[in-house]
Structures are given as C-alpha cells and as structure tokens.
Design a protein around this motif. Structure first.
Motif, PDB file in Angstrom:
ATOM      1  N   GLU A 137     -17.234  29.140  32.165  1.00  0.00           N
ATOM      2  CA  GLU A 137     -17.434  29.275  33.606  1.00  0.00           C
ATOM      3  C   GLU A 137     -16.625  28.185  34.315  1.00  0.00           C
ATOM      4  O   GLU A 137     -17.186  27.264  34.896  1.00  0.00           O
ATOM      5  CB  GLU A 137     -18.920  29.248  33.991  1.00  0.00           C
ATOM      6  N   PRO A 138     -15.268  28.299  34.238  1.00  0.00           N
ATOM      7  CA  PRO A 138     -14.417  27.252  34.803  1.00  0.00           C
ATOM      8  C   PRO A 138     -14.679  27.041  36.282  1.00  0.00           C
ATOM      9  O   PRO A 138     -14.848  28.006  37.022  1.00  0.00           O
ATOM     10  CB  PRO A 138     -12.986  27.769  34.581  1.00  0.00           C
ATOM     11  N   SER A 139     -14.766  25.771  36.681  1.00  0.00           N
ATOM     12  CA  SER A 139     -15.030  25.445  38.077  1.00  0.00           C
ATOM     13  C   SER A 139     -14.479  24.052  38.353  1.00  0.00           C
ATOM     14  O   SER A 139     -14.375  23.227  37.449  1.00  0.00           O
ATOM     15  CB  SER A 139     -16.542  25.468  38.324  1.00  0.00           C
ATOM     16  N   ILE A 140     -14.169  23.811  39.603  1.00  0.00           N
ATOM     17  CA  ILE A 140     -13.664  22.498  40.000  1.00  0.00           C
ATOM     18  C   ILE A 140     -14.811  21.491  40.168  1.00  0.00           C
ATOM     19  O   ILE A 140     -14.628  20.289  40.099  1.00  0.00           O
ATOM     20  CB  ILE A 140     -12.806  22.637  41.291  1.00  0.00           C
ATOM     21  N   GLU A 141     -16.038  22.029  40.355  1.00  0.00           N
ATOM     22  CA  GLU A 141     -17.200  21.141  40.549  1.00  0.00           C
ATOM     23  C   GLU A 141     -17.480  20.336  39.278  1.00  0.00           C
ATOM     24  O   GLU A 141     -17.587  20.911  38.202  1.00  0.00           O
ATOM     25  CB  GLU A 141     -18.460  21.983  40.789  1.00  0.00           C
ATOM     26  N   PRO A 142     -17.647  19.023  39.406  1.00  0.00           N
ATOM     27  CA  PRO A 142     -17.877  18.233  38.191  1.00  0.00           C
ATOM     28  C   PRO A 142     -19.194  18.569  37.492  1.00  0.00           C
ATOM     29  O   PRO A 142     -19.357  18.301  36.308  1.00  0.00           O
ATOM     30  CB  PRO A 142     -17.880  16.791  38.699  1.00  0.00           C
ATOM     31  N   ALA A 143     -20.145  19.177  38.235  1.00  0.00           N
ATOM     32  CA  ALA A 143     -21.432  19.505  37.620  1.00  0.00           C
ATOM     33  C   ALA A 143     -21.424  20.883  36.955  1.00  0.00           C
ATOM     34  O   ALA A 143     -22.404  21.275  36.330  1.00  0.00           O
ATOM     35  CB  ALA A 143     -22.550  19.437  38.659  1.00  0.00           C
ATOM     36  N   ARG A 144     -20.334  21.633  37.105  1.00  0.00           N
ATOM     37  CA  ARG A 144     -20.238  22.919  36.397  1.00  0.00           C
ATOM     38  C   ARG A 144     -19.089  22.819  35.410  1.00  0.00           C
ATOM     39  O   ARG A 144     -17.937  22.990  35.742  1.00  0.00           O
ATOM     40  CB  ARG A 144     -20.028  24.088  37.370  1.00  0.00           C
ATOM     41  N   LEU A 145     -19.468  22.455  34.186  1.00  0.00           N
ATOM     42  CA  LEU A 145     -18.475  22.203  33.145  1.00  0.00           C
ATOM     43  C   LEU A 145     -18.407  23.387  32.191  1.00  0.00           C
ATOM     44  O   LEU A 145     -19.344  24.173  32.090  1.00  0.00           O
ATOM     45  CB  LEU A 145     -18.877  20.939  32.380  1.00  0.00           C
ATOM     46  N   GLN A 146     -17.292  23.477  31.481  1.00  0.00           N
ATOM     47  CA  GLN A 146     -17.237  24.462  30.390  1.00  0.00           C
ATOM     48  C   GLN A 146     -17.789  23.838  29.109  1.00  0.00           C
ATOM     49  O   GLN A 146     -18.382  24.522  28.291  1.00  0.00           O
ATOM     50  CB  GLN A 146     -15.796  24.919  30.154  1.00  0.00           C
ATOM     51  N   SER A 147     -17.568  22.539  28.952  1.00  0.00           N
ATOM     52  CA  SER A 147     -17.995  21.846  27.741  1.00  0.00           C
ATOM     53  C   SER A 147     -18.879  20.673  28.156  1.00  0.00           C
ATOM     54  O   SER A 147     -18.424  19.796  28.895  1.00  0.00           O
ATOM     55  CB  SER A 147     -16.737  21.365  27.004  1.00  0.00           C
ATOM     56  N   PHE A 148     -20.143  20.704  27.719  1.00  0.00           N
ATOM     57  CA  PHE A 148     -21.127  19.716  28.185  1.00  0.00           C
ATOM     58  C   PHE A 148     -22.207  19.549  27.120  1.00  0.00           C
ATOM     59  O   PHE A 148     -22.253  20.308  26.152  1.00  0.00           O
ATOM     60  CB  PHE A 148     -21.746  20.170  29.521  1.00  0.00           C
ATOM     61  N   ARG A 149     -23.064  18.548  27.324  1.00  0.00           N
ATOM     62  CA  ARG A 149     -24.122  18.302  26.346  1.00  0.00           C
ATOM     63  C   ARG A 149     -25.510  18.648  26.881  1.00  0.00           C
ATOM     64  O   ARG A 149     -25.781  18.437  28.064  1.00  0.00           O
ATOM     65  CB  ARG A 149     -24.094  16.845  25.898  1.00  0.00           C
ATOM     66  N   VAL A 216     -31.606  18.844  41.566  1.00  0.00           N
ATOM     67  CA  VAL A 216     -31.306  17.574  42.241  1.00  0.00           C
ATOM     68  C   VAL A 216     -30.026  17.811  43.056  1.00  0.00           C
ATOM     69  O   VAL A 216     -29.101  18.436  42.538  1.00  0.00           O
ATOM     70  CB  VAL A 216     -31.031  16.459  41.193  1.00  0.00           C
ATOM     71  N   PRO A 217     -29.959  17.330  44.302  1.00  0.00           N
ATOM     72  CA  PRO A 217     -28.675  17.459  45.008  1.00  0.00           C
ATOM     73  C   PRO A 217     -27.605  16.649  44.270  1.00  0.00           C
ATOM     74  O   PRO A 217     -27.784  15.453  44.050  1.00  0.00           O
ATOM     75  CB  PRO A 217     -28.952  16.856  46.395  1.00  0.00           C
ATOM     76  N   VAL A 218     -26.543  17.301  43.845  1.00  0.00           N
ATOM     77  CA  VAL A 218     -25.439  16.594  43.171  1.00  0.00           C
ATOM     78  C   VAL A 218     -24.151  16.826  43.963  1.00  0.00           C
ATOM     79  O   VAL A 218     -23.594  15.892  44.529  1.00  0.00           O
ATOM     80  CB  VAL A 218     -25.271  17.025  41.700  1.00  0.00           C
ATOM     81  N   ASN A 219     -23.708  18.075  44.049  1.00  0.00           N
ATOM     82  CA  ASN A 219     -22.482  18.349  44.816  1.00  0.00           C
ATOM     83  C   ASN A 219     -22.733  18.316  46.314  1.00  0.00           C
ATOM     84  O   ASN A 219     -21.910  17.836  47.076  1.00  0.00           O
ATOM     85  CB  ASN A 219     -21.925  19.721  44.452  1.00  0.00           C
ATOM     86  N   ASN A 220     -23.876  18.879  46.718  1.00  0.00           N
ATOM     87  CA  ASN A 220     -24.225  18.862  48.145  1.00  0.00           C
ATOM     88  C   ASN A 220     -25.730  19.068  48.288  1.00  0.00           C
ATOM     89  O   ASN A 220     -26.423  19.363  47.313  1.00  0.00           O
ATOM     90  CB  ASN A 220     -23.441  19.944  48.912  1.00  0.00           C
ATOM     91  N   GLU A 221     -26.220  18.871  49.513  1.00  0.00           N
ATOM     92  CA  GLU A 221     -27.668  18.975  49.768  1.00  0.00           C
ATOM     93  C   GLU A 221     -28.123  20.429  49.836  1.00  0.00           C
ATOM     94  O   GLU A 221     -29.264  20.744  49.553  1.00  0.00           O
ATOM     95  CB  GLU A 221     -28.030  18.304  51.108  1.00  0.00           C
ATOM     96  N   GLU A 223     -27.112  23.185  48.151  1.00  0.00           N
ATOM     97  CA  GLU A 223     -27.339  23.884  46.885  1.00  0.00           C
ATOM     98  C   GLU A 223     -27.560  22.852  45.794  1.00  0.00           C
ATOM     99  O   GLU A 223     -26.612  22.469  45.109  1.00  0.00           O
ATOM    100  CB  GLU A 223     -26.111  24.712  46.497  1.00  0.00           C
ATOM    101  N   PRO A 224     -28.812  22.386  45.640  1.00  0.00           N
ATOM    102  CA  PRO A 224     -29.066  21.393  44.599  1.00  0.00           C
ATOM    103  C   PRO A 224     -28.761  21.979  43.211  1.00  0.00           C
ATOM    104  O   PRO A 224     -28.795  23.197  43.012  1.00  0.00           O
ATOM    105  CB  PRO A 224     -30.542  21.059  44.764  1.00  0.00           C
ATOM    106  N   THR A 225     -28.459  21.110  42.286  1.00  0.00           N
ATOM    107  CA  THR A 225     -27.977  21.505  40.955  1.00  0.00           C
ATOM    108  C   THR A 225     -29.111  21.437  39.935  1.00  0.00           C
ATOM    109  O   THR A 225     -29.859  20.460  39.903  1.00  0.00           O
ATOM    110  CB  THR A 225     -26.855  20.523  40.537  1.00  0.00           C
ATOM    111  N   ALA A 226     -29.187  22.448  39.064  1.00  0.00           N
ATOM    112  CA  ALA A 226     -30.195  22.444  37.994  1.00  0.00           C
ATOM    113  C   ALA A 226     -29.827  21.374  36.981  1.00  0.00           C
ATOM    114  O   ALA A 226     -28.793  21.461  36.328  1.00  0.00           O
ATOM    115  CB  ALA A 226     -30.246  23.801  37.318  1.00  0.00           C
ATOM    116  N   CYS A 227     -30.677  20.359  36.856  1.00  0.00           N
ATOM    117  CA  CYS A 227     -30.424  19.296  35.880  1.00  0.00           C
ATOM    118  C   CYS A 227     -31.265  19.498  34.624  1.00  0.00           C
ATOM    119  O   CYS A 227     -30.974  18.923  33.578  1.00  0.00           O
ATOM    120  CB  CYS A 227     -30.715  17.935  36.494  1.00  0.00           C
ATOM    121  N   ARG A 262     -24.978  16.506  33.968  1.00  0.00           N
ATOM    122  CA  ARG A 262     -25.497  16.705  35.327  1.00  0.00           C
ATOM    123  C   ARG A 262     -26.427  15.570  35.742  1.00  0.00           C
ATOM    124  O   ARG A 262     -26.380  15.099  36.880  1.00  0.00           O
ATOM    125  CB  ARG A 262     -26.228  18.045  35.422  1.00  0.00           C
ATOM    126  N   THR A 263     -27.287  15.129  34.819  1.00  0.00           N
ATOM    127  CA  THR A 263     -28.218  14.053  35.151  1.00  0.00           C
ATOM    128  C   THR A 263     -27.447  12.754  35.395  1.00  0.00           C
ATOM    129  O   THR A 263     -27.751  11.992  36.322  1.00  0.00           O
ATOM    130  CB  THR A 263     -29.263  13.890  34.031  1.00  0.00           C
TER     131      THR A 263
END
Ligand code: AMP
Ligand code: ZN
Length: 289
Positions: A137-149, A216-221, A223-227, A262-263
């Motif tokens: 799910e390629p995205s420019i947002e740092p909280a939406r990664l293709q490779s993550f833990r 938690v709001p990460v990219n913006n207020e 649309e908070p991001t699922a952590c 994300r956290t």
C-alpha cells in the motif's frame, strides 16, 4: 500542522529510499522504537505469553489457508527468483517460484504452528510475536508504510476467555498510550477487504464490533492513525486449521497488534524531534532501563 515526513527527514530521523512506504531510520528513531517495544513486551511478560519468532516470509499455501489471498489480494506480495533466461532457453527457467510470500501481519504464522501441536490446553494459549510485516500500500505518508514492524499478542481458547483477553488488552493498551502522553481514542473499525463482497464483510465486521482501533493523531488531527488494533477473529483461523479445544469444539482467537513505527512517529509528532527534551514522565516510561 506541518508536514511530518519533511520534518523527520530534515531532522535526519528518517531517510527516503526512493520508494514510497519504504523508509530508512536513524539510530535515534530505532532507539525510541526499541524502547516502545520494551514497554509493550513488559505487559506480555506479566501475562506469561509464550514468545515466538518467525521470519518475515511464510509459505504461500499457509497464507492462502489463512484466507489472506481471498480477503486482501491487493496487499499481498509473493517472492520469486528473477533469473532472466538467455534467449532460446527453456521458458521454465524464466521465473523460479519460491513458494514464499511476505508476512502481512505478525500473527499469521502462529496458526499452522499451533495446529501442529494438537488439541489445545483447557485454558488455551497466549503468544507474543514480533515481526516485520509487508503490505503493498505505497504512500507518501510516513505512517503508511509498505514494510513495518508489528508486535502482537494472540489469544486462542474458549470464546469467553478470548473476549475477556481483548477487553483487558484494550484497557492495558490505552494505559500504555496514556503513560506516553499520546492523545488517543478507541474506535470501531474494519479491515480493507477486497472487492464487492469485501464491502459486505467490512460492514458486518463493523456491525459486530469485531475490530477496534486505538487511534492517535499522527499525520493530522482530522484523520487520526490506528496505532494499535484489537481483532476478534472468532473461529475464522481455528476452523481453517482445525484447532480445537479438548471437548472437540473449535477454539476462538483474537489478536492485539501494536504498530511500532506508527507509535514511534506519534511520539515524535507530539513531543518534538529531540527525545532528550520530551516530558520527564514520558522519558521515565521509555528510558528507565
Ligand atoms: P491490522 O492487522 O491492519 O489491524 O494492523 C495492526 C497494526 O499494524 C495497526 O494498528 C497499525 O498500527 C499497524 N499497521 C497496519 N498497517 C500499517 C502500515 N501500512 N504502515 C504502518 N503500520 C501499519
Ligand atoms: Zn493479528
């Protein structure tokens, strides 16, 4: 709110690689992530979870049996060799299938392992599993990664025990984010099931409260991001793998998944780019050991 990605890159905490959703990380970013991981692990040790480790790849056949390729084919990634055959050679030599896929969520390899152990104990099982995961799910947002833990706790057992596990971990996770002074909220959610039948599955999952997320709001207020996610799979995986209680009934399962990047990003977003200047109580949770 300023652009978090630009700020983190300019501060030398993240390194672009030229591929969206694939980011390099500095030693400082990793130190914070590892400390978050330690805080999460402490809760698992108290709960006496069995820690198991798997590589970030798994058998395609097993992932198929888990139902992943029907539900989320758009996110899946398969590994194959990349031999370019010399002109005129046998077409068979072109692509060597490895039979492997990238692990999309830490919990998937648990089910075949558990199935091979035979009937479950009366009080079921609890696993602690930490893995690199891949989702296309390629995205420019740092909280939406293709490779993550993802650090997950997986409970398998009697339906009442599994439901109680999810309830209590929702409370414990909220306490962790509270102790890190991250503004958070628990919401009902759904997975991104593929296609038209997927939309039905998503709305039924939502109606039946099978997935909660701590956001938690990460990219913006807005649309908070699922952590962190709290998923109740009922007998979906245990029927696929014929995992039964000693009375012969299929067990239920649920998992709690903490998104490590994300956290970590949430901490930098809310407390600033220099961990030495974070609030003392947050620092004492993260850096006490
Ligand atoms: P899920 O299996 O979708 O419930 O995901 C479990 C957790 O993994 C989520 O709560 C997120 O924190 C994390 N996660 C899921 N997808 C991504 C992604 N594309 N990039 C970073 N973290 C993710
Ligand atoms: Zn899971």
């Amino acid at each position: 709110m300023s652009d978090l990605r630009t700020e983190l890159v300019e501060a030398g905490l993240l390194f672009p690689t030229g591929v969206d959703g694939v980011l390099g990380r500095s030693a400082m970013f990793e130190t914070v992530l590892e400390q978050v991981n330690k805080a999460v692990s402490g809760w698992g040790r108290e709960a006496k979870a069995e820690a198991v480790h798997f590589p970030p790849v798994m058998s395609r056949t097993q992932l198929e049996r888990n139902g992943y390729l029907k539900s989320f084919p758009q996110l899946a990634a398969e590994l194959h060799g990349c031999i370019t055959p010399p002109p005129g050679s046998e077409p068979d030599a072109a692509v060597s299938q490895t039979g492997l896929m990238m692990v999309p969520a830490a919990c998937y390899p648990i089910y075949p392992m558990l199935a091979s152990r035979g009937a479950l104990a009366a009080d079921g099982a609890l696993f602690d599993i930490y893995s690199w995961c891949f989702r296309h799910e390629p995205s420019i947002e740092p909280a939406r990664l293709q490779s993550f833990r993802m650090h997950e706790y997986v409970r398998v057992g009697r339906p009442s025990d599994v439901a109680a596990f999810r309830e209590s971990w929702m409370k414990m996770a909220a306490e962790i984010y509270q102790s890190l002074r991250l503004p958070h909220e628990l919401i009902v959610s759904n997975d991104a099931f593929f296609g038209r039948s997927g939309r039905l599955m998503a709305s039924s999952q939502r109606e039946r409260n099978l997935k909660f997320e701590l956001v938690v709001p990460v990219n913006n207020e807005r649309e908070p991001t699922a952590c962190c996610s709290f998923n109740y799979a009922e007998a979906h995986f245990t029927e696929a793998w014929d995992i039964r209680m000693s009375d012969g009934s299929h067990a239920h399962s649920a998992c709690v998944g903490f998104g490590m990047e994300r956290t970590t990003l949430a901490l930098f977003r809310h407390h600033g780019l220099d961990p030495e200047r974070w609030p003392a109580d947050v620092r004492s949770v993260l850096f006490q050991s």
